[in-house]
Design an enzyme around this catalytic site. Structure first.
Site, PDB file in Angstrom:
ATOM      1  N   LYS A 198       0.765  -1.193   0.084  1.00 22.62           N
ATOM      2  CA  LYS A 198       0.085   0.038   0.026  1.00 22.62           C
ATOM      3  C   LYS A 198       0.825   1.275  -0.062  1.00 22.62           C
ATOM      4  O   LYS A 198       0.545   2.209  -0.834  1.00 22.62           O
ATOM      5  CB  LYS A 198      -0.982   0.144   1.172  1.00 22.62           C
ATOM      6  CG  LYS A 198      -1.885  -0.988   1.079  1.00 22.62           C
ATOM      7  CD  LYS A 198      -2.607  -1.269   2.530  1.00 22.62           C
ATOM      8  CE  LYS A 198      -3.723  -2.465   2.599  1.00 22.62           C
ATOM      9  NZ  LYS A 198      -4.417  -2.790   3.359  1.00 22.62           N
TER      10      LYS A 198
ATOM     11  N   GLN B 240      -4.898  -1.415   9.784  1.00 25.44           N
ATOM     12  CA  GLN B 240      -4.696  -2.785   9.233  1.00 25.44           C
ATOM     13  C   GLN B 240      -5.245  -3.821  10.186  1.00 25.44           C
ATOM     14  O   GLN B 240      -4.868  -3.654  11.480  1.00 25.44           O
ATOM     15  CB  GLN B 240      -3.187  -2.840   8.981  1.00 25.44           C
ATOM     16  CG  GLN B 240      -2.747  -4.097   8.162  1.00 25.44           C
ATOM     17  CD  GLN B 240      -3.178  -4.193   6.859  1.00 25.44           C
ATOM     18  OE1 GLN B 240      -3.369  -3.194   6.058  1.00 25.44           O
ATOM     19  NE2 GLN B 240      -3.836  -5.312   6.382  1.00 25.44           N
TER      20      GLN B 240
ATOM     21  N   ASP C 263     -11.084   2.601   4.037  1.00 21.56           N
ATOM     22  CA  ASP C 263     -11.332   1.225   3.954  1.00 21.56           C
ATOM     23  C   ASP C 263     -12.928   0.865   4.104  1.00 21.56           C
ATOM     24  O   ASP C 263     -13.354  -0.540   3.729  1.00 21.56           O
ATOM     25  CB  ASP C 263     -10.642   0.461   5.084  1.00 21.56           C
ATOM     26  CG  ASP C 263      -9.291  -0.094   4.778  1.00 21.56           C
ATOM     27  OD1 ASP C 263      -9.091  -0.557   3.725  1.00 21.56           O
ATOM     28  OD2 ASP C 263      -8.545  -0.550   5.771  1.00 21.56           O
TER      29      ASP C 263
END
Ligand code: NAP
Length: 286
Positions: free
Chosen positions: A54, A98, A121
């Site tokens: 990422k 994450q 996200d």
């Protein structure tokens, strides 16, 4: 007959290159650089790899990216305090935590602490709720990447039988909603499903997100089905495989995603696209 590959590697490269141009346009118009902040707790090997992809891809297309690390034993409050600090940092447009998180942390509580406007996200209850209502929202990157891939390969979804194996909040559930919003007939399977193959065999589009090598064998797949393998399994020899017996299933399916090189690269692209969208939205609000 052998299935056509749904080649996420080459598709995401092309899409990232287009996105790079859009980022550059935005930067010259708005005079600001989109920024993604990533919070990583602990030292999970797989998470380290995903996060580095990422960061690398963000930088390659002109998006600022910052990694904030916390020790495995961080308290929930300390983590939420940091999230709130990033929520009010004007330079940060997208903020992700994450996952998975260590067990002592309440994952949903932590994820819900992200400001919905920066939730690139799409894991907050706000954005998931908007997805449920089929309203504009940040859509979780893996499910969104799969839909973009199907669109690119002109694979119709409306009226098709979709079987989703695995119903996590991160992949299965949002993907099911996206398919429903596109008028597919969706069956959701999970650990407690009896006779899994009874359902998978009826699927025109079979999506699998479990994390179990060879869970799906050729006899569980309908001839000419489209097979989307989301699973990532690391073998002891270092090789990465999905949840589908790729070599045998590819002889029966019409389209199939390889692992690696299928869904994974599309996930990174969609996350960065969401980050640019967050920067554009926040700029338009000024
Ligand atoms: P997860 O939270 O562990 O969810 C796994 C799901 O599979 C659960 O819904 C579970 O059901 C179900 N399940 C477990 N055993 C099963 C069985 N024998 N038959 C049918 N369903 C079963 O995992 P996740 O985060 O969704 O990730 C799933 C896989 O996708 C992992 O391999 C992960 O590494 C991969 N992944 C890939 C990407 C990508 O970009 N390519 C992104 C995210 C995840 P219960 O809830 O009933 O236990």
């Amino acid at each position: 007959m052998v299935a056509d590959l749904l080649d996420g590697n080459s598709l995401s490269k092309k899409m990232l290159s287009d996105l790079k141009e859009r980022v550059s346009d935005f930067k010259s118009r708005a005079k600001i650089t989109p920024k993604l902040a990533i919070i990583l707790v602990g030292k999970d090997n797989a998470s380290e790899i995903y996060v580095s992809k990422k960061l690398k891809n963000a930088k390659a297309i002109g998006i600022d990216a910052e990694l904030i690390r916390f020790d495995e034993n961080v308290s929930e409050q300390k983590l939420i305090d940091k999230i709130q600090e990033m929520n009010s940092d004007e330079k940060v447009h997208g903020l992700i935590i994450q996952v998975p998180l260590p067990k002592h942390l309440d994952m949903q509580k932590v994820l819900n602490s992200v400001c919905p406007l920066k939730d690139v996200d799409g894991f907050t209850c706000w954005n998931l709720g908007l997805l449920l209502q089929d309203k504009e929202s940040f859509i979780p990157a893996t499910p969104l990447g799969i839909i973009r891939m199907l669109e690119h390969y002109k694979i119709p979804v409306e009226g098709k039988n979709v079987c989703m194996v695995g119903h996590s909040l991160i992949v299965g559930k949002p993907l099911v909603l996206l398919f429903l919003n596109k008028n597919a007939t969706v069956t959701i399977c999970h650990k407690f499903t009896k006779n899994l193959s009874e359902f998978t065999k009826k699927a025109d589009i079979l999506c699998v997100a479990v994390g179990k090598q060879n869970l799906i064998t050729a006899k569980m797949v309908k001839k000419n089905a489209v097979v989307i393998d989301i699973g990532i399994n690391r073998l002891s020899n270092g090789k990465i495989v999905g949840d589908v017996d790729f070599e045998k299933v590819k002889k029966k399916a019409s389209f199939i995603t390889p692992v690696p090189g299928g869904v994974g690269p599309m996930t990174v692209y969609c996350l960065l696209k969401n980050t640019l969208k967050a920067a554009e939205n926040l700029q338009n609000k000024k």
